[in-house]
Design a protein around this motif. Structure first.
Motif, PDB file in Angstrom:
ATOM      1  N   UNK A 378       1.063  -0.652  -0.491  1.00 51.56           N
ATOM      2  CA  UNK A 378      -0.049   0.043   0.123  1.00 51.56           C
ATOM      3  C   UNK A 378       0.990   1.063   0.143  1.00 51.56           C
ATOM      4  N   UNK A 379       2.146   1.534   1.144  1.00 49.29           N
ATOM      5  CA  UNK A 379       3.033   2.473   1.072  1.00 49.29           C
ATOM      6  C   UNK A 379       3.751   3.019  -0.177  1.00 49.29           C
ATOM      7  N   UNK A 380       3.919   1.653  -1.063  1.00 42.52           N
ATOM      8  CA  UNK A 380       4.226   1.593  -2.594  1.00 42.52           C
ATOM      9  C   UNK A 380       3.261   2.705  -3.464  1.00 42.52           C
ATOM     10  N   UNK A 389       8.727   9.513  -2.774  1.00 37.11           N
ATOM     11  CA  UNK A 389       8.934   9.043  -2.752  1.00 37.11           C
ATOM     12  C   UNK A 389       9.404   8.322  -0.537  1.00 37.11           C
ATOM     13  N   UNK A 390       8.991   8.132  -0.496  1.00 34.31           N
ATOM     14  CA  UNK A 390       8.993   7.277   1.254  1.00 34.31           C
ATOM     15  C   UNK A 390       9.703   7.792   1.724  1.00 34.31           C
ATOM     16  N   UNK A 391       9.450   8.380   3.327  1.00 30.91           N
ATOM     17  CA  UNK A 391      10.547   8.221   4.196  1.00 30.91           C
ATOM     18  C   UNK A 391      11.957   7.421   4.380  1.00 30.91           C
ATOM     19  N   UNK A 392      12.767   7.671   4.300  1.00 32.05           N
ATOM     20  CA  UNK A 392      13.704   6.653   3.991  1.00 32.05           C
ATOM     21  C   UNK A 392      14.105   5.950   5.050  1.00 32.05           C
ATOM     22  N   UNK A 447      -4.759   2.729  11.175  1.00 40.86           N
ATOM     23  CA  UNK A 447      -5.636   3.043   9.962  1.00 40.86           C
ATOM     24  C   UNK A 447      -5.394   3.373   8.597  1.00 40.86           C
ATOM     25  N   UNK A 448      -5.481   2.650   7.572  1.00 38.55           N
ATOM     26  CA  UNK A 448      -4.724   3.141   6.753  1.00 38.55           C
ATOM     27  C   UNK A 448      -4.036   4.440   5.892  1.00 38.55           C
ATOM     28  N   UNK A 449      -5.762   4.862   5.788  1.00 43.39           N
ATOM     29  CA  UNK A 449      -5.457   6.480   5.357  1.00 43.39           C
ATOM     30  C   UNK A 449      -4.809   7.530   6.410  1.00 43.39           C
ATOM     31  N   UNK A 454       0.343  11.552   5.580  1.00 44.56           N
ATOM     32  CA  UNK A 454       2.477  11.461   5.584  1.00 44.56           C
ATOM     33  C   UNK A 454       2.788  10.778   4.357  1.00 44.56           C
ATOM     34  N   UNK A 455       2.278  10.525   3.942  1.00 46.24           N
ATOM     35  CA  UNK A 455       3.354  10.411   2.407  1.00 46.24           C
ATOM     36  C   UNK A 455       3.127  11.565   1.541  1.00 46.24           C
ATOM     37  N   UNK A 456       1.830  11.474   1.307  1.00 46.00           N
ATOM     38  CA  UNK A 456       2.247  12.902   0.537  1.00 46.00           C
ATOM     39  C   UNK A 456       1.560  14.709   0.912  1.00 46.00           C
ATOM     40  N   UNK A 457       1.636  14.633   2.106  1.00 44.80           N
ATOM     41  CA  UNK A 457       1.506  15.997   2.187  1.00 44.80           C
ATOM     42  C   UNK A 457       3.094  16.699   2.260  1.00 44.80           C
TER      43      UNK A 457
END
Ligand code: TYD
Ligand code: MG
Length: 459
Positions: A378-380, A389-392, A447-449, A454-457
């Motif tokens: 889901x994160x990918x 990119x996701x947090x390193x 929860x997934x939301x 966190x990833x998109x903002x």
């Protein structure tokens, strides 16, 4: 005298029938019934009449008679076996053609021989010269392995019972493969159920009586089962399968049944120019080793039995302009599970994948079966969709429900410790499912939301 009953044996499952049928009534396979002449060797009836001896009962606890194992020196092989070869045990090793079974067993035999043990390698598939060539290529030509090309079980057992082996039975006997063996006590061509079963029976009896560790190589059918009767799996003590993608170099040796140790234990190897190399740290194999984080890539701490393996999950989203049906392609994961996750992301997180092509790949040719991969996938996907990119230095694990909850999974601590070992500093996982392990700060995701922002903002 009554006419002897005709007998048909299913070559897939070993079940008997007294007439020919197109489909086996037991396992449902087609065209597997073959007529075989009843065996006489194993008929026990005449033993029952007279002359039996009383058996001696023994206590459950026999001090001083601990299971002695013999390490082969190939640590990954020993690990998959649960700590080495048990004398007097029989191991069935299956795997696709060309995956490296013969290579692995020749290497194990050479290690034992180099350590002063007696190792016998019988090839029924290749001429001795071919095996010798392989040994040369592996740099093992000097190892004192007793090598022979033979297919007659009687000849093999006669030799092993002969003067050369008097009072010194081999520590390891490799039969490559059981499908090529034949016994003149049994009717039928090599590879038929009764031949395979009969030869295995004789070899296993020899191994048990002489404290020999016996490895039978078994061919694998198209759908991955070990060819020949299921009964072969019941006759042996250990069933192992050697797996991997032929186009990738890594190989996993898995134990599917083990009377002397845990199942689910794995050994990891890489096929190189000099044969199979042991991979003590499999996580290194499946990570791309990239420094800069890129969109669509998430690291997942998978469990293989009791062993953690870090794998990289890659997602790619391609927006479509037209109304064409978008493709979903998955390599190394379940496509049904991907469809479910996309639906959850749409319904619970308000993300829109409907007009985009979705590609998902597990790096290194690895095949994921662990349900804890959901959160990393889901994160990918979110990261690819937002092109961020996701947090390193982070790993992701957790199972996702249809309601979008992130559910706890087993082995949270082991997963985090493996991540820490490889320099990761953060783990995103289910709430209440884990505590922070040495060197890794644990971020709870209920929860997934919660991870979407966190990833998109922007950070
Ligand atoms: P093999 O052990 O013959 O497989 P199996 O017994 O399971 O059928 O392995 C054969 C493959 O391994 C063959 O495709 C070549 C490859 N190989 C290497 O890449 N390096 C090596 O050193 C050896 C011996 C084999
Ligand atoms: Mg082979």
């Amino acid at each position: 005298m009554a006419k002897p009953r005709r007998r048909f044996v299913c070559q897939a499952c070993g079940s008997l029938s007294n007439r020919w049928q197109g489909q086996c009534a037991d396992c449902g396979e087609w065209n597997t019934l073959v007529e075989e002449v009843p065996e006489t060797v194993f008929s026990a009836r005449h033993h029952l009449s007279s002359g039996g001896r009383a058996i001696a009962f023994e206590p459950l606890d026999a001090p001083g008679e601990r299971l002695q194992r013999r390490a082969t020196g190939l640590a990954e092989f020993d690990r998959a076996l649960g700590g080495g070869l048990v004398p007097g045990s029989a191991i069935l090793m299956g795997g696709d053609p060309g995956i490296g079974k013969s290579t692995l067993l020749l290497q194990a035999a050479a290690r034992i021989a180099q350590a002063g043990g007696r190792a016998v390698y019988i090839s029924g598939e290749e001429a001795a010269g071919q095996v010798r060539l392989r040994a040369e290529r592996l740099g093992l030509a000097g190892a004192p392995v007793s090598l022979a090309a033979a297919t007659s079980v009687r000849d093999i057992l006669t030799t092993l019972g002969g003067p050369e082996f008097l009072g010194a039975a081999p520590a390891l006997l490799v039969i490559d493969s059981i499908q090529t063996m034949h016994s003149d006590q049994i009717e039928g061509a090599p590879g038929t159920v009764s031949q395979v079963r009969g030869c295995a029976f004789e070899l296993i009896r020899y191994a048990k009586e002489n404290g020999v560790a016996l490895v039978l190589v078994g061919h694998v059918t198209k759908d991955g089962a070990i060819a020949g009767p299921r009964v072969l799996e019941h006759m042996v003590d250990v069933v192992m399968s050697f797996e991997g993608e032929r186009s990738h170099q890594y190989r996993i040796l898995r134990s599917l049944k083990n009377r002397f140790g845990p199942v689910d234990e794995i050994g990891v190897f890489a096929m190189a120019g000099q044969g199979l190399e042991e991979v003590a740290n499999p996580s290194m194999l499946f990570l791309s080793g990239r420094e800069e984080p890129v969109p669509g890539s998430a690291v997942f701490p998978a469990m293989e039995g009791t062993r953690p393996v870090l794998v990289e999950i890659q997602a790619l989203i391609v927006r479509l302009a037209s109304g064409a049906t978008p493709r979903r392609a998955v390599v190394g994961w379940d496509s049904g599970r991907l469809a479910m996750l996309l639906a959850v992301l749409e319904a619970r997180c308000g993300l829109n994948f409907s007009s985009a092509e979705v590609y998902l790949n597990v790096a290194g040719g690895y095949r994921l079966a662990d349900p804890a991969a959901d959160l990393a996938v889901a994160a990918a996907l979110i990261s690819a969709l937002g092109d961020r990119p996701l947090p390193g230095a982070a790993v992701w694990f957790g199972e996702i429900s249809l309601a979008g909850e992130v559910r706890p999974v087993a082995h949270s601590a082991i997963r985090q410790r493996e991540a820490a070992k490889l320099g990761f500093t953060r783990a995103f996982g289910p709430a209440g499912g884990g505590k922070t392990e040495a060197g890794v700060s644990y971020v709870e995701i209920a929860l997934l939301p919660n991870i979407v922002d966190r990833i998109l903002s922007p950070a």
